[in-house]
Design a protein around this motif. Structure first.
Motif, PDB file in Angstrom:
ATOM      1  N   ILE A   1       4.118   5.801  -5.480  1.00  0.00           N
ATOM      2  CA  ILE A   1       4.111   5.850  -6.953  1.00  0.00           C
ATOM      3  C   ILE A   1       3.022   6.791  -7.455  1.00  0.00           C
ATOM      4  N   LEU A   2       1.831   6.706  -6.883  1.00  0.00           N
ATOM      5  CA  LEU A   2       0.735   7.606  -7.285  1.00  0.00           C
ATOM      6  C   LEU A   2       1.085   9.062  -6.991  1.00  0.00           C
ATOM      7  N   ALA A   3       1.670   9.319  -5.835  1.00  0.00           N
ATOM      8  CA  ALA A   3       2.052  10.690  -5.485  1.00  0.00           C
ATOM      9  C   ALA A   3       3.083  11.238  -6.473  1.00  0.00           C
ATOM     10  N   LEU A   4       4.050  10.423  -6.862  1.00  0.00           N
ATOM     11  CA  LEU A   4       5.066  10.872  -7.817  1.00  0.00           C
ATOM     12  C   LEU A   4       4.459  11.144  -9.197  1.00  0.00           C
TER      13      LEU A   4
ATOM     14  N   SER B   1       0.828  -1.220   0.000  1.00  0.00           N
ATOM     15  CA  SER B   1       0.000   0.000   0.000  1.00  0.00           C
ATOM     16  C   SER B   1       0.856   1.260   0.000  1.00  0.00           C
ATOM     17  N   ILE B   2       1.923   1.255   0.790  1.00  0.00           N
ATOM     18  CA  ILE B   2       2.813   2.422   0.858  1.00  0.00           C
ATOM     19  C   ILE B   2       3.521   2.633  -0.475  1.00  0.00           C
ATOM     20  N   VAL B   3       3.999   1.577  -1.083  1.00  0.00           N
ATOM     21  CA  VAL B   3       4.674   1.694  -2.380  1.00  0.00           C
ATOM     22  C   VAL B   3       3.717   2.236  -3.436  1.00  0.00           C
ATOM     23  N   ILE B   4       2.497   1.735  -3.472  1.00  0.00           N
ATOM     24  CA  ILE B   4       1.495   2.222  -4.426  1.00  0.00           C
ATOM     25  C   ILE B   4       1.202   3.704  -4.177  1.00  0.00           C
TER      26      ILE B   4
END
Length: 170
Positions: free
Chosen positions: A16-19, A10-13
């Motif tokens: 990635i979405l924030a970037l 969840s944190i990785v996703i």
């Protein structure tokens, strides 16, 4: 262990979405200085739409952010005054766009600036001015000049800080 993997996923996703959002959709900027008074004051935070200019060019009156020429880390915020092909001049503190007087209700009182122009905005560029013309490092300054449309980071669409001054911009 399974719960930890789900948290990490969840944190990785989320990262990635924030970037992706920051890189292509919108970004936050801090107003630095008084060149956009009374519209913005020093240290206000704004959100910028980075997506809109992929489909169209900047338009008169829009507030944009862009890097100072040859200094990518120094970001300026100014208003679009001249689009490609426009004739722009300031005569006796009055702005004329294509020989028509422009009502600039947004500028700081008695701040239209010294006489300037006439200049014609070249294709692929815009002419940008601060709302506080007597204290603005903008297109009138040879160091800044016309700004390449491709160098514009985005269109300011919202002031979100301070909370008491939240406002959307058309």
């Amino acid at each position: 262990m399974k719960e930890l993997k789900e948290w990490i996923k969840s944190i990785v996703i989320a990262i990635i979405l924030a970037l992706i959002i920051r890189g292509f959709v919108m970004e936050s900027f801090i107003v630095d200085g008084s060149s956009m008074l009374p519209t913005f004051t020093d240290n206000e935070r704004v959100l910028v739409n980075k997506f809109v200019y992929r489909f169209r060019e900047p338009r008169h009156g829009e507030i944009v952010v862009f890097p100072f020429p040859n200094e990518e880390d120094k970001i300026l915020i100014k208003r679009v005054i001249g689009e490609p092909g426009d004739k722009v001049e300031i005569i006796s503190e009055q702005l004329y766009l294509n020989d028509q007087l422009v009502d600039e209700g947004y500028i700081l009182h008695d701040s239209a600036g010294k006489d300037f122009g006439p200049v014609w905005v070249p294709e692929g560029y815009v002419l940008l001015l601060g709302d506080n013309r007597n204290n603005s490092h903008d297109s009138r300054d040879p160091e800044v000049g016309f700004i390449d449309i491709d160098d514009i980071r985005g269109k300011t669409f919202m002031r979100y800080w301070p909370i008491s001054k939240i406002r959307y911009f058309k």
